[in-house]
Enzyme design. Structure first.
Site, mmCIF file in Angstrom:
data_model
loop_
_atom_site.group_PDB
_atom_site.id
_atom_site.type_symbol
_atom_site.label_atom_id
_atom_site.label_comp_id
_atom_site.label_asym_id
_atom_site.label_seq_id
_atom_site.Cartn_x
_atom_site.Cartn_y
_atom_site.Cartn_z
ATOM 1 N N SER A 7 -9.905 13.101 7.004
ATOM 2 C CA SER A 7 -9.857 13.717 8.336
ATOM 3 C C SER A 7 -11.243 14.147 8.785
ATOM 4 C CB SER A 7 -8.979 14.968 8.314
ATOM 5 O OG SER A 7 -7.690 14.664 7.874
HETATM 6 N N1 SAH Z 1 -7.250 15.390 2.914
HETATM 7 C C1 SAH Z 1 -7.654 14.110 2.363
HETATM 8 C C2 SAH Z 1 -7.196 12.946 3.197
HETATM 9 C C3 SAH Z 1 -5.787 12.676 2.970
HETATM 10 S S1 SAH Z 1 -5.223 11.157 3.659
HETATM 11 C C4 SAH Z 1 -9.145 14.034 2.229
HETATM 12 O O1 SAH Z 1 -9.819 15.058 2.337
HETATM 13 O O2 SAH Z 1 -9.658 12.947 1.965
HETATM 14 C C5 SAH Z 1 -3.565 11.359 3.127
HETATM 15 C C6 SAH Z 1 -3.346 11.002 1.692
HETATM 16 O O3 SAH Z 1 -1.968 11.266 1.402
HETATM 17 C C7 SAH Z 1 -3.584 9.534 1.362
HETATM 18 O O4 SAH Z 1 -4.503 9.428 0.325
HETATM 19 C C8 SAH Z 1 -2.199 9.039 0.946
HETATM 20 O O5 SAH Z 1 -2.238 8.064 -0.074
HETATM 21 C C9 SAH Z 1 -1.553 10.313 0.456
HETATM 22 N N2 SAH Z 1 -0.085 10.297 0.415
HETATM 23 C C10 SAH Z 1 0.792 9.790 1.314
HETATM 24 N N3 SAH Z 1 2.057 9.997 0.906
HETATM 25 C C11 SAH Z 1 1.983 10.668 -0.283
HETATM 26 C C12 SAH Z 1 2.946 11.175 -1.215
HETATM 27 N N4 SAH Z 1 4.267 11.048 -1.027
HETATM 28 N N5 SAH Z 1 2.492 11.801 -2.317
HETATM 29 C C13 SAH Z 1 1.178 11.958 -2.547
HETATM 30 N N6 SAH Z 1 0.222 11.491 -1.715
HETATM 31 C C14 SAH Z 1 0.618 10.863 -0.594
#
Ligand code: SAH
Length: 219
Positions: A67
């Site tokens: 983000s």
């Molecule tokens: N805050 C993070 C960005 C997150 S992007 C940063 O600083 O980089 C959202 C993430 O959630 C992705 O890596 C995706 O793979 C993960 N995600 C999606 N569904 C998920 C689930 N059910 N359990 C764990 N991770 C999940």
């Protein structure tokens, strides 16, 4: 030597980002301090490293994105962490927000479903010296019951509704931040647990990647 000059350049860029966030209205000094200390450039792929201190979302591989810093700042500011909390983070992604949380809370538990992202994040967090973080590879829609209850739960991906485990695993007085809505657009909500009641506050319109799992969307 080149490394030292590079670190110095990034430091200047990071200072400018912190000033920009202050100009945008971020007031929480502990959040600004954490952003000033965490080397965001280490958490993004080399190809976009020169853009690490712009206020932009960036690709981190496996179809996921980190983000924009102002979202992270907002996210963390509304949580109002004091340094004593046990926090659950869903969606480790790059690990950047995990590193911020490691500075703002006592203990961080972070779940990611994509193995290469988790391995990379784990490695960088080790390099930056964060020692209060535990990771799990798996479906974050189930939470992490072994370490519940949590004082805060941050969901970094968007869901159609709250996965029930998050309510079960939230401490009394605890806060849950989650983007809820459709696959393309959502509203970031802050829920505060008061006994059996969940107080709700709408924070902002947002666009997150989908939360994929048993209690959310299918992949
Ligand atoms: N805050 C993070 C960005 C997150 S992007 C940063 O600083 O980089 C959202 C993430 O959630 C992705 O890596 C995706 O793979 C993960 N995600 C999606 N569904 C998920 C689930 N059910 N359990 C764990 N991770 C999940």
């Amino acid at each position: 030597m080149a490394g030292a000059i590079e670190a110095q350049e990034y430091r200047g860029a990071r200072r400018r980002l912190v000033s920009l966030l202050q100009d945008q209205g971020v007031r929480d000094l502990s959040v600004l301090h954490a952003i000033d200390e965490v080397p965001r450039h280490m958490f993004v792929p080399t190809a976009v490293r020169h853009r690490a201190y712009e206020d932009s979302a960036l690709p981190i591989g496996s179809g996921q994105t980190i983000s924009q810093p102002s979202i992270h700042a907002r996210y963390l500011e509304v949580l109002g962490l004091t340094g004593k909390e046990k926090v659950l983070e869903i969606g480790t992604g790059s690990g950047y927000q995990t590193a911020l949380l490691a500075k703002l809370a006592a203990q961080v538990f972070s779940i990611e479903r994509i193995a290469p992202l988790l391995e990379r994040a784990r490695d960088i967090l080790r390099q930056v010296g964060a020692s209060n973080v535990s990771f799990m590879l798996g479906d974050g829609t189930l939470g992490w019951s072994e370490f519940a209850p949590f004082d805060a739960i941050l969901v970094g991906a968007a869901a159609p509704e709250i996965p029930p485990a998050y309510i079960d695993q939230l401490a009394d007085g605890g806060r849950l931040l989650i983007p809820l809505g459709g696959r393309d657009e959502q509203t970031l909500h802050l829920f505060t647990r008061k006994g059996e009641i969940l107080e709700q506050k709408d924070i902002a319109p947002v666009r997150f990647v989908p939360l994929v799992g048993k209690h959310s969307w299918e992949s």
